[in-house]
Structures are given as C-alpha cells and as structure tokens.
Design a protein around this motif. Structure first.
Motif, PDB file in Angstrom:
ATOM      1  N   ARG A  51       0.976  -1.365  -0.075  1.00 23.17           N
ATOM      2  CA  ARG A  51      -0.055  -0.048  -0.023  1.00 23.17           C
ATOM      3  C   ARG A  51       0.715   1.324   0.055  1.00 23.17           C
ATOM      4  NH1 ARG A  51      -4.504  -1.781   4.458  1.00 23.17           N
ATOM      5  NH2 ARG A  51      -5.548  -3.585   3.012  1.00 23.17           N
ATOM      6  N   GLU A  52       1.957   1.236   0.717  1.00 22.30           N
ATOM      7  CA  GLU A  52       2.787   2.497   0.902  1.00 22.30           C
ATOM      8  C   GLU A  52       3.511   2.594  -0.431  1.00 22.30           C
ATOM      9  OE1 GLU A  52       2.778   0.024   3.346  1.00 22.30           O
ATOM     10  OE2 GLU A  52       2.086   1.133   4.871  1.00 22.30           O
ATOM     11  N   LEU A  53       3.966   1.505  -1.082  1.00 22.12           N
ATOM     12  CA  LEU A  53       4.690   1.604  -2.311  1.00 22.12           C
ATOM     13  C   LEU A  53       3.657   2.342  -3.443  1.00 22.12           C
ATOM     14  CD1 LEU A  53       6.696  -1.904  -2.644  1.00 22.12           C
ATOM     15  CD2 LEU A  53       7.558   0.683  -2.372  1.00 22.12           C
ATOM     16  N   LEU A  54       2.391   1.635  -3.373  1.00 17.58           N
ATOM     17  CA  LEU A  54       1.350   1.922  -4.355  1.00 17.58           C
ATOM     18  C   LEU A  54       1.372   3.733  -4.132  1.00 17.58           C
ATOM     19  CD1 LEU A  54      -0.515   1.427  -6.583  1.00 17.58           C
ATOM     20  CD2 LEU A  54      -2.485   0.981  -4.700  1.00 17.58           C
ATOM     21  N   LEU A  55       1.010   4.158  -2.887  1.00 19.51           N
ATOM     22  CA  LEU A  55       0.923   5.573  -2.754  1.00 19.51           C
ATOM     23  C   LEU A  55       2.014   6.334  -3.138  1.00 19.51           C
ATOM     24  CD1 LEU A  55      -0.867   5.441   0.739  1.00 19.51           C
ATOM     25  CD2 LEU A  55      -1.888   6.041  -1.359  1.00 19.51           C
ATOM     26  N   ALA A  56       3.427   5.707  -3.037  1.00 20.49           N
ATOM     27  CA  ALA A  56       4.422   6.400  -3.216  1.00 20.49           C
ATOM     28  C   ALA A  56       4.642   6.643  -4.757  1.00 20.49           C
ATOM     29  CB  ALA A  56       5.699   5.894  -2.813  1.00 20.49           C
ATOM     30  N   TRP A  57       4.048   5.419  -5.531  1.00 20.25           N
ATOM     31  CA  TRP A  57       4.108   5.631  -7.104  1.00 20.25           C
ATOM     32  C   TRP A  57       3.039   6.477  -7.602  1.00 20.25           C
ATOM     33  CZ3 TRP A  57       7.664   4.314 -10.507  1.00 20.25           C
ATOM     34  CH2 TRP A  57       8.554   3.943 -10.235  1.00 20.25           C
ATOM     35  N   ALA A  58       1.913   6.842  -6.744  1.00 19.78           N
ATOM     36  CA  ALA A  58       0.665   7.626  -7.189  1.00 19.78           C
ATOM     37  C   ALA A  58       1.027   8.974  -6.854  1.00 19.78           C
ATOM     38  CB  ALA A  58      -0.601   7.029  -6.501  1.00 19.78           C
ATOM     39  N   GLU A  59       1.931   9.324  -6.555  1.00 16.57           N
ATOM     40  CA  GLU A  59       2.456  10.852  -6.263  1.00 16.57           C
ATOM     41  C   GLU A  59       2.576  11.481  -7.602  1.00 16.57           C
ATOM     42  OE1 GLU A  59       6.116  11.047  -3.751  1.00 16.57           O
ATOM     43  OE2 GLU A  59       5.314  10.356  -2.199  1.00 16.57           O
ATOM     44  N   VAL A  60       1.918  12.917  -7.220  1.00 18.86           N
ATOM     45  CA  VAL A  60       1.902  13.812  -8.558  1.00 18.86           C
ATOM     46  C   VAL A  60       3.179  13.909  -9.280  1.00 18.86           C
ATOM     47  CG1 VAL A  60       1.032  16.169  -9.288  1.00 18.86           C
ATOM     48  CG2 VAL A  60      -0.069  14.856  -7.402  1.00 18.86           C
ATOM     49  N   PRO A  61       4.314  14.214  -8.847  1.00 22.35           N
ATOM     50  CA  PRO A  61       5.516  14.123  -9.821  1.00 22.35           C
ATOM     51  C   PRO A  61       5.733  12.917 -10.536  1.00 22.35           C
ATOM     52  CG  PRO A  61       5.955  15.144  -7.574  1.00 22.35           C
ATOM     53  CD  PRO A  61       4.627  14.550  -7.408  1.00 22.35           C
ATOM     54  N   VAL A  62       5.663  11.634  -9.813  1.00 21.52           N
ATOM     55  CA  VAL A  62       5.751  10.400 -10.454  1.00 21.52           C
ATOM     56  C   VAL A  62       4.926  10.575 -11.491  1.00 21.52           C
ATOM     57  CG1 VAL A  62       6.001   7.998 -10.153  1.00 21.52           C
ATOM     58  CG2 VAL A  62       6.859   9.549  -8.500  1.00 21.52           C
ATOM     59  N   LEU A  63       3.530  10.589 -11.334  1.00 19.87           N
ATOM     60  CA  LEU A  63       2.415  10.402 -12.356  1.00 19.87           C
ATOM     61  C   LEU A  63       2.705  11.514 -13.571  1.00 19.87           C
ATOM     62  CD1 LEU A  63      -0.863  10.034 -10.355  1.00 19.87           C
ATOM     63  CD2 LEU A  63       0.414   8.441 -11.888  1.00 19.87           C
ATOM     64  N   LYS A  64       3.239  12.728 -13.189  1.00 19.92           N
ATOM     65  CA  LYS A  64       3.627  13.469 -14.038  1.00 19.92           C
ATOM     66  C   LYS A  64       4.595  12.972 -15.113  1.00 19.92           C
ATOM     67  CE  LYS A  64       2.106  17.977 -12.351  1.00 19.92           C
ATOM     68  NZ  LYS A  64       2.425  19.142 -11.924  1.00 19.92           N
ATOM     69  N   ALA A  65       5.750  12.622 -14.690  1.00 21.11           N
ATOM     70  CA  ALA A  65       6.694  12.078 -15.266  1.00 21.11           C
ATOM     71  C   ALA A  65       6.316  10.754 -16.043  1.00 21.11           C
ATOM     72  CB  ALA A  65       8.047  11.519 -14.396  1.00 21.11           C
ATOM     73  N   GLY A  66       5.389   9.942 -15.641  1.00 17.76           N
ATOM     74  CA  GLY A  66       5.016   8.765 -16.444  1.00 17.76           C
ATOM     75  C   GLY A  66       4.218   9.367 -17.660  1.00 17.76           C
ATOM     76  N   ALA A  68       4.308  12.093 -18.937  1.00 17.32           N
ATOM     77  CA  ALA A  68       5.008  12.707 -19.911  1.00 17.32           C
ATOM     78  C   ALA A  68       5.915  11.941 -21.032  1.00 17.32           C
ATOM     79  CB  ALA A  68       6.129  13.819 -19.392  1.00 17.32           C
ATOM     80  N   ALA A  69       6.667  10.865 -20.192  1.00 20.07           N
ATOM     81  CA  ALA A  69       7.546   9.849 -20.907  1.00 20.07           C
ATOM     82  C   ALA A  69       6.592   9.156 -22.031  1.00 20.07           C
ATOM     83  CB  ALA A  69       8.051   8.973 -19.922  1.00 20.07           C
ATOM     84  N   ALA A  70       5.194   8.733 -21.348  1.00 17.49           N
ATOM     85  CA  ALA A  70       4.351   7.984 -22.750  1.00 17.49           C
ATOM     86  C   ALA A  70       3.807   8.868 -23.505  1.00 17.49           C
ATOM     87  CB  ALA A  70       2.970   7.952 -21.652  1.00 17.49           C
ATOM     88  N   LEU A  71       3.360  10.262 -23.186  1.00 15.55           N
ATOM     89  CA  LEU A  71       3.357  11.301 -24.433  1.00 15.55           C
ATOM     90  C   LEU A  71       4.247  11.548 -25.348  1.00 15.55           C
ATOM     91  CD1 LEU A  71       1.149  13.323 -25.705  1.00 15.55           C
ATOM     92  CD2 LEU A  71       2.167  14.980 -24.117  1.00 15.55           C
ATOM     93  N   ALA A  72       5.802  11.439 -24.721  1.00  7.62           N
ATOM     94  CA  ALA A  72       6.954  11.650 -25.664  1.00  7.62           C
ATOM     95  C   ALA A  72       7.133  10.284 -26.623  1.00  7.62           C
ATOM     96  CB  ALA A  72       8.028  11.982 -24.722  1.00  7.62           C
ATOM     97  N   LEU A  73       6.809   9.215 -26.030  1.00  8.85           N
ATOM     98  CA  LEU A  73       7.000   8.007 -26.822  1.00  8.85           C
ATOM     99  C   LEU A  73       5.800   8.034 -27.878  1.00  8.85           C
ATOM    100  CD1 LEU A  73       8.303   5.182 -27.099  1.00  8.85           C
ATOM    101  CD2 LEU A  73       6.622   4.308 -25.321  1.00  8.85           C
ATOM    102  N   LEU A  74       4.662   8.447 -27.646  1.00 12.64           N
ATOM    103  CA  LEU A  74       3.535   8.229 -28.429  1.00 12.64           C
ATOM    104  C   LEU A  74       3.761   9.152 -29.779  1.00 12.64           C
ATOM    105  CD1 LEU A  74       0.163   7.870 -26.325  1.00 12.64           C
ATOM    106  CD2 LEU A  74       1.342   6.041 -27.921  1.00 12.64           C
ATOM    107  N   THR A  75       4.330  10.354 -29.185  1.00 13.95           N
ATOM    108  CA  THR A  75       4.391  11.417 -30.379  1.00 13.95           C
ATOM    109  C   THR A  75       5.800  11.011 -31.095  1.00 13.95           C
ATOM    110  OG1 THR A  75       3.990  13.097 -28.778  1.00 13.95           O
ATOM    111  CG2 THR A  75       5.192  13.831 -30.692  1.00 13.95           C
TER     112      THR A  75
END
Length: 104
Positions: A51-66, A68-75
């Motif tokens: 649960r703590e790991l899931l909450l850590a991965w769900a933080e806003v900076p981590v989601l923004k980076a993910g 952004a990486a997905a959008l760059a790859l799709l582009t």
C-alpha cells in the motif's frame, strides 16, 4: 647440499605443517562481524508494504513524469509512422497474367 635443503623444507608431520602455516599465513579479518557491526550502525530502513509503495508511485510528480514519458513516446512513434511513404497498391502478379487467367 641440495638434499639437505630439500629435507629441511619438508614438514615432518601434519602438526608441524599446521604450525608452519600459522606462522607464515596472517590471520584473516572477520568480515562477517564487520558487516554486522556496520549494519547495526546504519540507520534503520523502513520496510514499506504494497500500500505504501502504491501511494508512493501515485504521487503527482511520479505520475507527471510517467505521462510525459508516455506522451513523448507516442509522439515519436506517430512521427516515425507518418514519415513513411504511403504504400503503393501493386497487383500480386503482372497484369497480362491476370488478364489471361480471368478473361471477360
């Protein structure tokens, strides 16, 4: 003279061989004790549950980076796909053979 030197270097028994090795080989440091000591001196590491790991991965900076990486790859994939020339339709066999096979 060589025979006397070779006899002198040979150990008489196993116990003599052990004694000679203790004198010639330095004692090895106890690495396991040093490792245990350093681990005890280190700060305590908090063990996280899933649960703590899931909450850590769900933080806003981590989601923004993910995202952004997905959008760059799709582009990048879209640009590479659009840069290819359009496929030209070609008959599977020469036209005169198609005409002979399928006469009207």
């Amino acid at each position: 003279m060589e025979s006397r030197n070779s006899d002198w270097n040979q150990p008489a028994s196993f116990s003599e061989l052990l004694e000679r090795s203790r004198k010639e080989i330095p004692s090895a440091p106890d690495l396991s004790a040093q490792i245990r000591k350093r681990l005890e001196e280190a700060t305590q590491v908090v063990k996280l549950g899933w649960r703590e790991l899931l909450l850590a991965w769900a933080e806003v900076p981590v989601l923004k980076a993910g995202f952004a990486a997905a959008l760059a790859l799709l582009t990048l994939c879209a640009c590479l796909e659009l840069s290819r020339p359009d496929p030209q339709p070609q008959p599977p066999m020469p036209t005169f053979l198609v005409d002979r096979l399928f006469s009207e």
